[in-house]
Design an enzyme around this catalytic site. Sequence first.
Site, mmCIF file in Angstrom:
data_model
loop_
_atom_site.group_PDB
_atom_site.id
_atom_site.type_symbol
_atom_site.label_atom_id
_atom_site.label_comp_id
_atom_site.label_asym_id
_atom_site.label_seq_id
_atom_site.Cartn_x
_atom_site.Cartn_y
_atom_site.Cartn_z
ATOM 1 N NE ARG A 1 53.258 -10.683 12.281
ATOM 2 C CZ ARG A 1 53.616 -10.197 13.483
ATOM 3 N NH1 ARG A 1 54.687 -10.661 14.067
ATOM 4 N NH2 ARG A 1 52.932 -9.220 14.044
ATOM 5 C CE LYS B 1 53.580 -6.086 22.543
ATOM 6 N NZ LYS B 1 53.601 -6.128 21.076
ATOM 7 C CG ASN B 2 49.829 -5.670 20.749
ATOM 8 O OD1 ASN B 2 51.000 -5.271 20.745
ATOM 9 N ND2 ASN B 2 49.511 -6.937 20.678
ATOM 10 C CB CYS C 1 59.000 -11.216 13.335
ATOM 11 S SG CYS C 1 57.409 -11.959 13.666
ATOM 12 C CG ASP D 1 49.175 -11.841 20.701
ATOM 13 O OD1 ASP D 1 48.907 -10.626 20.628
ATOM 14 O OD2 ASP D 1 49.689 -12.478 19.772
ATOM 15 N NE ARG E 1 59.569 -6.367 20.620
ATOM 16 C CZ ARG E 1 59.297 -6.663 19.347
ATOM 17 N NH1 ARG E 1 59.876 -7.690 18.759
ATOM 18 N NH2 ARG E 1 58.432 -5.953 18.665
HETATM 19 C C1 EPZ Z 1 48.788 -7.675 15.802
HETATM 20 O O1 EPZ Z 1 49.756 -7.999 14.825
HETATM 21 C C2 EPZ Z 1 49.515 -7.764 17.133
HETATM 22 N N1 EPZ Z 1 50.603 -6.792 17.170
HETATM 23 C C3 EPZ Z 1 50.058 -9.174 17.342
HETATM 24 O O2 EPZ Z 1 50.653 -9.235 18.638
HETATM 25 C C4 EPZ Z 1 48.896 -10.163 17.291
HETATM 26 O O3 EPZ Z 1 49.392 -11.472 17.400
HETATM 27 C C5 EPZ Z 1 48.148 -10.003 15.960
HETATM 28 O O4 EPZ Z 1 47.716 -8.632 15.790
HETATM 29 C C6 EPZ Z 1 46.929 -10.905 15.867
HETATM 30 O O5 EPZ Z 1 46.051 -10.605 16.909
HETATM 31 C C7 EPZ Z 1 50.330 -5.492 17.411
HETATM 32 O O6 EPZ Z 1 49.182 -5.110 17.569
HETATM 33 C C8 EPZ Z 1 51.494 -4.552 17.449
HETATM 34 P P1 EPZ Z 1 47.444 -9.248 11.844
HETATM 35 P P2 EPZ Z 1 49.405 -7.762 13.252
HETATM 36 O O7 EPZ Z 1 47.626 -8.250 10.770
HETATM 37 O O8 EPZ Z 1 48.542 -6.586 13.098
HETATM 38 C C9 EPZ Z 1 48.317 -11.889 8.007
HETATM 39 C C10 EPZ Z 1 52.312 -9.636 20.223
HETATM 40 O O9 EPZ Z 1 52.785 -10.697 20.659
HETATM 41 N N2 EPZ Z 1 48.474 -10.604 7.301
HETATM 42 O O10 EPZ Z 1 46.130 -9.336 12.542
HETATM 43 O O11 EPZ Z 1 50.683 -7.819 12.499
HETATM 44 C C11 EPZ Z 1 49.408 -12.135 9.031
HETATM 45 O O12 EPZ Z 1 50.546 -12.704 8.425
HETATM 46 C C12 EPZ Z 1 52.054 -9.481 18.739
HETATM 47 O O13 EPZ Z 1 51.979 -8.654 20.935
HETATM 48 C C13 EPZ Z 1 48.595 -10.592 5.919
HETATM 49 O O14 EPZ Z 1 48.599 -11.641 5.277
HETATM 50 O O15 EPZ Z 1 48.578 -9.089 12.937
HETATM 51 C C14 EPZ Z 1 48.735 -13.068 10.012
HETATM 52 O O16 EPZ Z 1 48.819 -14.389 9.497
HETATM 53 C C15 EPZ Z 1 52.521 -10.688 17.941
HETATM 54 N N3 EPZ Z 1 48.735 -9.397 5.277
HETATM 55 C C16 EPZ Z 1 47.284 -12.620 9.987
HETATM 56 O O17 EPZ Z 1 47.125 -11.840 8.797
HETATM 57 C C17 EPZ Z 1 48.727 -8.205 5.964
HETATM 58 O O18 EPZ Z 1 48.831 -7.141 5.326
HETATM 59 C C18 EPZ Z 1 46.892 -11.734 11.175
HETATM 60 O O19 EPZ Z 1 47.833 -10.694 11.253
HETATM 61 C C19 EPZ Z 1 48.602 -8.240 7.372
HETATM 62 C C20 EPZ Z 1 48.471 -9.438 8.022
#
Ligand code: EPZ
Length: 422
Positions: free
Chosen positions: A123, A22-23, A118, A308, A400
């Site tokens: 996020r 998915k991701n 969310c 995850d 999802r």
């Molecule tokens: C991706 O989310 C995945 N989603 C998530 O999977 C996964 O948990 C996550 O990466 C971590 O591996 C998809 O790929 C669609 P991040 P993403 O940016 O990109 C902070 C699932 O269950 N952050 O790596 O949103 C954020 O708050 C989902 O399939 C900022 O502060 O995750 C988090 O604490 C859930 N500013 C950390 O970084 C930003 O601009 C990591 O988030 C972006 C992120």
Amino acid sequence: MDSIIVTGNGPLSGQIPIAGAKNACLTLMPATLLSEEPLTLTNAPRLSDIKTMTTLLQSLGAEVAQMQGGQVLALSSHALDNHVADYDIVRKMRASILVLGPMLARDGHAVVSLPGGCAIGARPVDLHLRALEAMGAELDLRDGYVHARAPGGLKGGIFEFPIVSVGATENALMAATLAKGTTVLKNAAREPEIVDLAQCLRRMGAQIEGEGTSTITIQGVDRLGGATHPVVVDRIELGTYMLAPAICGGEVECLGGRRDLVGAFCDKLEEAGVSVTETEKGLKVSRKNGLVRSVDVVTEPFPGFPTDLQAQIMALMCTAEGTSVLEERIFENRFMHAPELMRMGAKIEVHGGTATVTGVDHLKGAPVMATDLRASVSLILAGLAAAGETIVNRVYHLDRGYERVEEKLGNVGAKIERISGQ
Ligand code: EPZ
């Protein structure tokens, strides 16, 4: 709303096919915006999130056709006739923010709703925006939307991520392929989905080096072509189903599974006393009789233990021997499955980002509530081993990220059925 009823039914046996990720698919699909040529994705998962991304891309003027029951996606965006990603779609799925970089890189302007938070956390998307600004983007936040412009196109730049962000790395990587000059992304995410995206972009003509390491270098090109690309296997679905025989005994072979995608997770399973064997078709997981040992887990960016899979391994720890400490370092509120597991008799104490799980002899079936995608599947896993019936409500969360979960688990001996809600 549908519910799923799971009844503890003893050891499992058989094979579970693992779908495309998915991701990975959610970042590969927006890549179509970078080119006027067709992009075909094979091994695509059939999930509601993919349908949401399809709707979003179509709203921008891209064409997306699902073939072979949705396993093949034929995408093309000859001419985008709308550059606004509407809040109504974006709020349903945060990954919608991934149209920002490609749209900006291709046409020099984009308006994308801020996704909002969310269940698992605020996020924010500040890192997406800062990375694009490092490539010369002019961004204006107003009315809940990002108004982005790049008059004269994006320019190569150097950006070091203060923390690892999968989505921000993906947005920046896609944008950089068409920027004028060279872009260097430091402290970039190393997830397999990033590697898959880079391989697809390279097939489209992009010049990228270093994907899978912390430093990715992109030499911008004038235009990208089309490609056909297979979506990488879903490492989170893989880890989830590997836990099914670990939790209720038996032996299951996960078809398409690759240990390099779930290395840290497999190490923890083996530390807990579960055996993992690489076969010609995938990964075979078996749990001999006797208990599973408690293990401690800290979630980290890849190649560390994936956030995850934290909810899912917590379900295993609920009936393991001893006490395990799970530390969630990626998201600020990702223990919502704990109170639901406690309704089933689990002993869990949550303090901030740490959950301490004391194993009990067995869980008892109960009605429970799904709160987010991965929490919902951890309740299904717990139900497989619980005495009696577990009813998981609000399974739209589940749909999802997991296609046909009741069929895949039912085929290996689980007693599981979906009850259609009104
Ligand atoms: C991706 O989310 C995945 N989603 C998530 O999977 C996964 O948990 C996550 O990466 C971590 O591996 C998809 O790929 C669609 P991040 P993403 O940016 O990109 C902070 C699932 O269950 N952050 O790596 O949103 C954020 O708050 C989902 O399939 C900022 O502060 O995750 C988090 O604490 C859930 N500013 C950390 O970084 C930003 O601009 C990591 O988030 C972006 C992120």
